[in-house]
Design a protein around this motif. Structure first.
Motif, mmCIF file in Angstrom:
data_model
loop_
_atom_site.group_PDB
_atom_site.id
_atom_site.type_symbol
_atom_site.label_atom_id
_atom_site.label_comp_id
_atom_site.label_asym_id
_atom_site.label_seq_id
_atom_site.Cartn_x
_atom_site.Cartn_y
_atom_site.Cartn_z
ATOM 1 N N ILE A 1 0.853 -1.194 0.000
ATOM 2 C CA ILE A 1 0.000 0.000 0.000
ATOM 3 C C ILE A 1 0.885 1.237 0.000
ATOM 4 O O ILE A 1 1.872 1.300 0.737
ATOM 5 C CB ILE A 1 -0.896 0.026 1.269
ATOM 6 C CG1 ILE A 1 -1.688 -1.288 1.393
ATOM 7 C CG2 ILE A 1 -1.840 1.228 1.254
ATOM 8 C CD1 ILE A 1 -2.168 -1.580 2.798
ATOM 9 N N GLU A 2 0.518 2.240 -0.815
ATOM 10 C CA GLU A 2 1.269 3.490 -0.813
ATOM 11 C C GLU A 2 1.114 4.198 0.537
ATOM 12 O O GLU A 2 0.054 4.122 1.163
ATOM 13 C CB GLU A 2 0.773 4.428 -1.921
ATOM 14 C CG GLU A 2 1.043 3.918 -3.327
ATOM 15 C CD GLU A 2 -0.171 3.227 -3.932
ATOM 16 O OE1 GLU A 2 -0.971 2.656 -3.137
ATOM 17 O OE2 GLU A 2 -0.317 3.240 -5.157
ATOM 18 N N GLU B 1 0.660 7.196 1.506
ATOM 19 C CA GLU B 1 -0.359 8.225 1.717
ATOM 20 C C GLU B 1 -1.723 7.637 2.107
ATOM 21 O O GLU B 1 -2.579 8.325 2.657
ATOM 22 C CB GLU B 1 -0.520 9.106 0.472
ATOM 23 C CG GLU B 1 -1.013 8.402 -0.781
ATOM 24 C CD GLU B 1 0.123 7.969 -1.695
ATOM 25 O OE1 GLU B 1 -0.131 7.868 -2.912
ATOM 26 O OE2 GLU B 1 1.232 7.728 -1.194
ATOM 27 N N HIS B 2 -1.922 6.339 1.824
ATOM 28 C CA HIS B 2 -3.202 5.714 2.160
ATOM 29 C C HIS B 2 -3.238 5.167 3.587
ATOM 30 O O HIS B 2 -4.327 4.947 4.133
ATOM 31 C CB HIS B 2 -3.493 4.550 1.197
ATOM 32 C CG HIS B 2 -3.708 4.965 -0.218
ATOM 33 N ND1 HIS B 2 -4.794 5.714 -0.619
ATOM 34 C CD2 HIS B 2 -2.972 4.733 -1.341
ATOM 35 C CE1 HIS B 2 -4.719 5.934 -1.926
ATOM 36 N NE2 HIS B 2 -3.624 5.349 -2.380
ATOM 37 N N ARG C 1 -5.623 6.359 6.513
ATOM 38 C CA ARG C 1 -7.075 6.277 6.312
ATOM 39 C C ARG C 1 -7.605 4.841 6.167
ATOM 40 O O ARG C 1 -8.804 4.644 5.969
ATOM 41 C CB ARG C 1 -7.468 7.078 5.064
ATOM 42 C CG ARG C 1 -7.145 8.552 5.148
ATOM 43 C CD ARG C 1 -7.803 9.318 4.023
ATOM 44 N NE ARG C 1 -9.256 9.209 4.061
ATOM 45 C CZ ARG C 1 -10.047 9.619 3.067
ATOM 46 N NH1 ARG C 1 -9.532 10.148 1.976
ATOM 47 N NH2 ARG C 1 -11.363 9.478 3.165
ATOM 48 N N LEU C 2 -6.735 3.854 6.284
ATOM 49 C CA LEU C 2 -7.124 2.472 6.007
ATOM 50 C C LEU C 2 -8.248 1.938 6.892
ATOM 51 O O LEU C 2 -9.001 1.067 6.468
ATOM 52 C CB LEU C 2 -5.906 1.544 6.128
ATOM 53 C CG LEU C 2 -4.908 1.588 4.970
ATOM 54 C CD1 LEU C 2 -3.758 0.636 5.241
ATOM 55 C CD2 LEU C 2 -5.577 1.238 3.647
ATOM 56 N N TYR D 1 -13.352 2.921 3.147
ATOM 57 C CA TYR D 1 -12.179 3.455 2.446
ATOM 58 C C TYR D 1 -11.473 2.324 1.706
ATOM 59 O O TYR D 1 -11.165 1.284 2.287
ATOM 60 C CB TYR D 1 -11.196 4.118 3.419
ATOM 61 C CG TYR D 1 -10.047 4.798 2.687
ATOM 62 C CD1 TYR D 1 -10.239 6.035 2.089
ATOM 63 C CD2 TYR D 1 -8.804 4.178 2.564
ATOM 64 C CE1 TYR D 1 -9.208 6.663 1.398
ATOM 65 C CE2 TYR D 1 -7.776 4.791 1.877
ATOM 66 C CZ TYR D 1 -7.982 6.028 1.291
ATOM 67 O OH TYR D 1 -6.961 6.639 0.592
ATOM 68 N N VAL E 1 -8.292 1.513 -1.145
ATOM 69 C CA VAL E 1 -7.131 2.017 -1.885
ATOM 70 C C VAL E 1 -7.405 1.906 -3.374
ATOM 71 O O VAL E 1 -7.158 2.825 -4.144
ATOM 72 C CB VAL E 1 -5.859 1.220 -1.506
ATOM 73 C CG1 VAL E 1 -4.683 1.665 -2.369
ATOM 74 C CG2 VAL E 1 -5.533 1.417 -0.030
ATOM 75 N N ASP E 2 -7.929 0.747 -3.801
ATOM 76 C CA ASP E 2 -8.228 0.498 -5.212
ATOM 77 C C ASP E 2 -9.661 -0.015 -5.290
ATOM 78 O O ASP E 2 -9.934 -1.179 -5.039
ATOM 79 C CB ASP E 2 -7.251 -0.542 -5.778
ATOM 80 C CG ASP E 2 -7.437 -0.752 -7.283
ATOM 81 O OD1 ASP E 2 -8.512 -0.420 -7.795
ATOM 82 O OD2 ASP E 2 -6.498 -1.259 -7.924
#
Length: 225
Positions: free
Chosen positions: A163-164, A166-167, A170-171, A176, A178-179
């Motif tokens: 996971i990048e 910046e995510h 908020r996970l 929410y 990511v993709d």
């Protein structure tokens, strides 16, 4: 506080009310798929209705779990739970999905926590489910349990897509993703980590996620003895 309470009430009521119609849709789709005189176009459309009703059913089930955790509606029955046994059961449930991707799943160590079995299963099952769905073909997943003097550490690691950075903050937010397109394909609801976080708060456990895009993810939960 009033806004939070109203939001929680809406979340609970909406999920409860949606459960019955979605169950009816799924049942009717199952019956229709048994019809022998369907043409290819009709069969594909009904299969789509069935698949989407399963996805919605899974989403509503997760919404109800969060509502119950927030409202503490379930009577708590805490007992010493061996995390190794829970992890092995969760891994067995996800074995077909893991085998389909050629994933190796290992469980190492052991340790007991004072908790409710159902909640520990939901916590580990959600972490393993993410590790399976967001992994690479022929990858690996490792569950480690470390029994320390003052705490018990549960760590779920994978060599998946990662996971990048910046995510990461908020996970654990509800819905929410990511993709979004990938979550839809894998049947993800966007509520798995929110459930995990709620259970961690309930048991005052420390929760953290480390991840590197393209390398993998480590999720750690530390329970005080």
């Amino acid at each position: 506080k009033e806004m939070i309470r109203q939001k929680s009430d809406f979340f609970a009521n909406a999920s409860h009310e949606l459960k019955t119609p979605i169950t009816v849709m799924r049942g009717l789709a199952e019956l229709l798929l048994q019809e022998e005189n369907l043409n290819e176009r009709e069969k594909k459309q009904i299969e789509r209705v069935y698949k989407e009703s399963l996805r919605m059913g899974s989403l509503i089930s997760d919404m109800l779990k969060i509502s119950k955790l927030e409202r503490s509606e379930e009577e708590e029955h805490r007992e010493p739970i061996e995390l190794r046994e829970v992890a092995l059961e969760a891994a067995a449930e996800l074995a077909p999905a893991a085998q389909a991707k050629g994933l190796s799943v290992s469980v190492e160590g052991e340790g007991k926590v004072l908790a409710e079995y159902k909640k520990m299963f939901e916590l580990i099952q959600n972490l393993l489910s993410n590790a399976v769905h967001y992994n690479k073909e022929n990858g690996w997943i490792r569950v480690e349990i470390v029994d320390g003097e003052k705490d018990v550490t549960l760590r779920v690691s994978d060599g998946g897509i990662g996971i990048e950075k910046e995510h990461l903050p908020r996970l654990c937010e509800r819905f929410y993703r990511v993709d979004k397109s990938r979550s839809k394909k894998t049947g993800g609801t966007g509520l798995g980590l929110a459930i995990v976080k709620h259970i961690c708060v309930l048991y005052k456990a420390k929760f953290s996620i480390e991840s590197e895009f393209g390398v993998g993810t480590n999720v750690t939960v530390i329970f005080d003895k």
